[in-house]
Design an enzyme around this catalytic site. Structure first.
Site, short mmCIF file in Angstrom:
data_model
loop_
_atom_site.label_atom_id
_atom_site.label_comp_id
_atom_site.label_asym_id
_atom_site.label_seq_id
_atom_site.Cartn_x
_atom_site.Cartn_y
_atom_site.Cartn_z
CB VAL A 11 -0.96 -0.01 1.22
CG1 VAL A 11 -1.63 1.34 1.40
CG2 VAL A 11 -2.02 -1.08 1.01
CB THR A 121 -7.18 -2.19 7.03
OG1 THR A 121 -7.06 -1.93 5.64
CG2 THR A 121 -8.57 -2.71 7.35
CD GLU A 149 -5.73 2.72 -1.37
OE1 GLU A 149 -5.43 3.89 -1.13
OE2 GLU A 149 -6.39 2.39 -2.39
N GLY A 256 -14.39 -21.14 -6.04
CA GLY A 256 -12.99 -21.52 -6.18
C GLY A 256 -12.50 -22.30 -4.98
CB CYS A 263 -6.99 -7.52 2.66
SG CYS A 263 -5.65 -6.36 2.45
P1 NAD Z 1 3.14 -4.66 4.20
O1 NAD Z 1 3.36 -5.64 5.30
O2 NAD Z 1 3.36 -5.06 2.78
O3 NAD Z 1 4.00 -3.36 4.47
C1 NAD Z 1 4.09 -2.71 5.71
C2 NAD Z 1 5.43 -1.99 5.77
O4 NAD Z 1 5.45 -1.20 6.96
C3 NAD Z 1 6.64 -2.92 5.85
O5 NAD Z 1 7.57 -2.58 4.82
C4 NAD Z 1 7.25 -2.64 7.23
O6 NAD Z 1 8.65 -2.77 7.26
C5 NAD Z 1 6.78 -1.23 7.47
N1 NAD Z 1 6.76 -0.85 8.89
C6 NAD Z 1 6.22 -1.51 9.94
N2 NAD Z 1 6.40 -0.81 11.08
C7 NAD Z 1 7.07 0.32 10.75
C8 NAD Z 1 7.55 1.43 11.48
N3 NAD Z 1 7.37 1.51 12.80
N4 NAD Z 1 8.20 2.41 10.81
C9 NAD Z 1 8.38 2.32 9.47
N5 NAD Z 1 7.95 1.29 8.73
C10 NAD Z 1 7.30 0.31 9.35
O7 NAD Z 1 1.61 -4.18 4.40
P2 NAD Z 1 0.57 -3.72 3.25
O8 NAD Z 1 0.04 -4.93 2.53
O9 NAD Z 1 1.13 -2.58 2.50
O10 NAD Z 1 -0.62 -3.21 4.18
C11 NAD Z 1 -0.52 -2.02 4.95
C12 NAD Z 1 -1.90 -1.69 5.50
O11 NAD Z 1 -2.80 -1.43 4.42
C13 NAD Z 1 -2.54 -2.83 6.30
O12 NAD Z 1 -3.30 -2.27 7.34
C14 NAD Z 1 -3.45 -3.50 5.29
O13 NAD Z 1 -4.53 -4.17 5.89
C15 NAD Z 1 -3.93 -2.30 4.49
N6 NAD Z 1 -4.35 -2.59 3.12
C16 NAD Z 1 -3.66 -3.50 2.37
C17 NAD Z 1 -4.07 -3.75 1.05
C18 NAD Z 1 -3.34 -4.76 0.22
O14 NAD Z 1 -3.87 -5.11 -0.84
N7 NAD Z 1 -2.18 -5.23 0.61
C19 NAD Z 1 -5.16 -3.07 0.51
C20 NAD Z 1 -5.81 -2.11 1.28
C21 NAD Z 1 -5.40 -1.89 2.60
#
Ligand code: NAD
Length: 433
Positions: A11, A121, A149, A256, A263
């Site tokens: 994200v 989220t 998001e 499926g 998520c």
């Molecule tokens: P991710 O695990 O891919 O990335 C999270 C990043 O945050 C990692 O690179 C980690 O090193 C970093 N991080 C953690 N703690 C930190 C800190 N204290 N300081 C700096 N960096 C830090 O997660 P994601 O898939 O990008 O999801 C992020 C959020 O968005 C979640 O809440 C998820 O539910 C939500 N979300 C994800 C999606 C999706 O499709 N992946 C879609 C919508 C919403």
């Protein structure tokens, strides 16, 4: 605008790149120094169509930078996004450790009015907790906004650049933060997508409700498919019949092997837990989850029913990622299916166009990885189609038959027509047909 994005995962990286693409100056912050070094070197640590070029272009043009230095990034910014992970806690709730860690660090860093935007989220009430956490650390003025998001992995850049809607939760009195957010999202909504302003609790709940209703549709259709197998009906016909009803629509009606990803599984659990914490039993969600859990086991059960025992059988698996166009295997049905096959004594030969590196971390040398789809079929007693990558849709069936020991396909995604497969001499099983 000058922006910091904290958390450079799926994200955060898409968010940072897309904001830079519209002219903003964006500093992406991550505590993972290796990830930051990779990004600075012009490579991206994940697969997402179109993202690498966008990151490189904006990095070269110096609108997009990468750093581990949160303090400097925050001090240089008017808006700070929190886009860190909110993984599932042991009791099913969203673990807010990372979000609150960042909130504390942001609170210590700010030296002027700053808008802090929660992109992760998070359950209802988190914006208030983030506000209280920051207030504990600073006397500077600030606002906290909730901006969930809705992007889909595999089409994340497209979804972010052209959203269906932008949801912004903000204190109704806070005109300054509301104006800033509208300005920021203006370029993304020029074609008429609405920016929906609401209170923070409604914004937070919108995200969980959206993911949970999509997960519900998947589990519902899986139940319909399972019933079809019992009564001899065809789920494809039913899907078309109900999908053409405008009240229902045709998306998310494909049965499926269950939903996965970072998520849906965690968000369904987190919504149920959050409801319970507020004294409300969200009954449907338990059924959605249970159906999904059982669905992931069905493909192996079908193979067992056909072969009797899977001991000594070689099974080719096409598709490891939880869905096409990503390398993400978090909660992927492939994990349950492969573990099930191994537990039954089968040998697994797997192929995925993008998720092999991820899968190697999970399975090591317990399964064979094949860089070409046809190689996975070598000597296979059956093929299991687990992820519906486009490249699997029109394969060379003749070549498949030549490679396989026996021409048996278990199609967990219904990508082939049963009549066609039978006419080609395959023994073919799919879901609900
Ligand atoms: P991710 O695990 O891919 O990335 C999270 C990043 O945050 C990692 O690179 C980690 O090193 C970093 N991080 C953690 N703690 C930190 C800190 N204290 N300081 C700096 N960096 C830090 O997660 P994601 O898939 O990008 O999801 C992020 C959020 O968005 C979640 O809440 C998820 O539910 C939500 N979300 C994800 C999606 C999706 O499709 N992946 C879609 C919508 C919403």
């Amino acid at each position: 605008m000058k922006i910091a994005v904290v958390g450079t995962g799926y994200v955060g990286l898409v968010l940072g790149a897309c904001l830079a693409e519209n002219g903003n100056t964006v500093a992406c912050v991550d505590k993972d120094a290796e990830k930051v070094a990779t990004l600075r070197a012009g490579r991206i640590p994940l697969y997402e169509p179109g993202l690498e070029e966008m990151v490189r272009r904006n990095h070269t043009d110096e609108r997009l930078s990468f750093t581990t230095d949160l303090t400097t990034a925050v001090r240089n910014s008017e808006v700070v996004f929190i886009a860190v992970g909110t993984p599932q806690g042991e009791d099913g709730s969203a673990d807010l450790t990372h979000v609150l860690d960042v909130a504390r660090a942001v609170g210590r860093a700010i030296t002027k009015y700053t808008v802090i935007v929660d992109k992760s989220t998070v359950p209802v009430g988190t914006a208030k907790r983030v506000h209280a956490t920051i207030a504990n650390e600073t006397t500077q003025p600030f606002s906290v906004v909730s901006n969930p998001e809705f992007l889909k992995q595999g089409a994340a850049v497209e979804d972010f650049m052209k959203p269906d809607r932008v949801v912004i939760g903000v204190d109704p009195e806070d005109e300054r933060a509301a104006a800033l957010m509208k300005e920021l999202y203006g370029p993304f909504t020029r074609t008429g997508a609405p920016i929906m302003m609401m209170d923070t609790a409604s914004a937070e709940l919108s995200k969980y409700a959206a993911n949970s209703i999509l997960a519900s549709r998947i589990s519902f259709m899986n139940e319909v498919a399972n019933l079809c197998e019992v009564v001899g009906a065809d789920v494809d016909q039913i899907r078309r019949a109900i999908g053409s009803d405008r009240r229902i629509g045709s998306s998310f009606l494909f049965p499926g092997v269950g939903y996965g990803g970072s998520c849906f599984p965690k968000d369904v659990k987190a919504l149920a837990k959050s409801a319970r914490d507020h004294g409300y039993d969200f009954k449907i969600l338990q059924a959605v989850e249970r159906v999904n859990h059982l669905q992931k086991e069905r493909l192996v059960a079908k193979m067992q029913a056909y072969f009797g025992s899977l001991k000594g059988k070689t099974i080719a698996v096409w598709g490891l990622a939880f869905k096409p166009r990503t390398d993400d295997m978090r909660e992927a049905p492939a994990i349950v299916i492969i573990e099930g096959l191994l537990a039954e004594g089968a040998t697994v030969r797997a192929h995925d166009p993008e998720a092999t590196t991820t899968a190697k971390r999970l399975f090591g040398d317990r399964i064979a990885f094949c860089s070409r789809s046809y190689d996975a079929l070598e000597g296979a007693d059956a093929l299991a189609v687990v992820t519906e990558w486009n490249t699997f849709r029109e394969p060379d069936f003749q070549m498949m038959r030549q490679r396989m020991r026996s021409p048996v396909i278990f199609d967990g995604r219904n990508i082939y027509s049963p009549e066609h497969m039978r006419s080609l001499g395959f023994t073919y099983f799919s879901m609900g047909r």
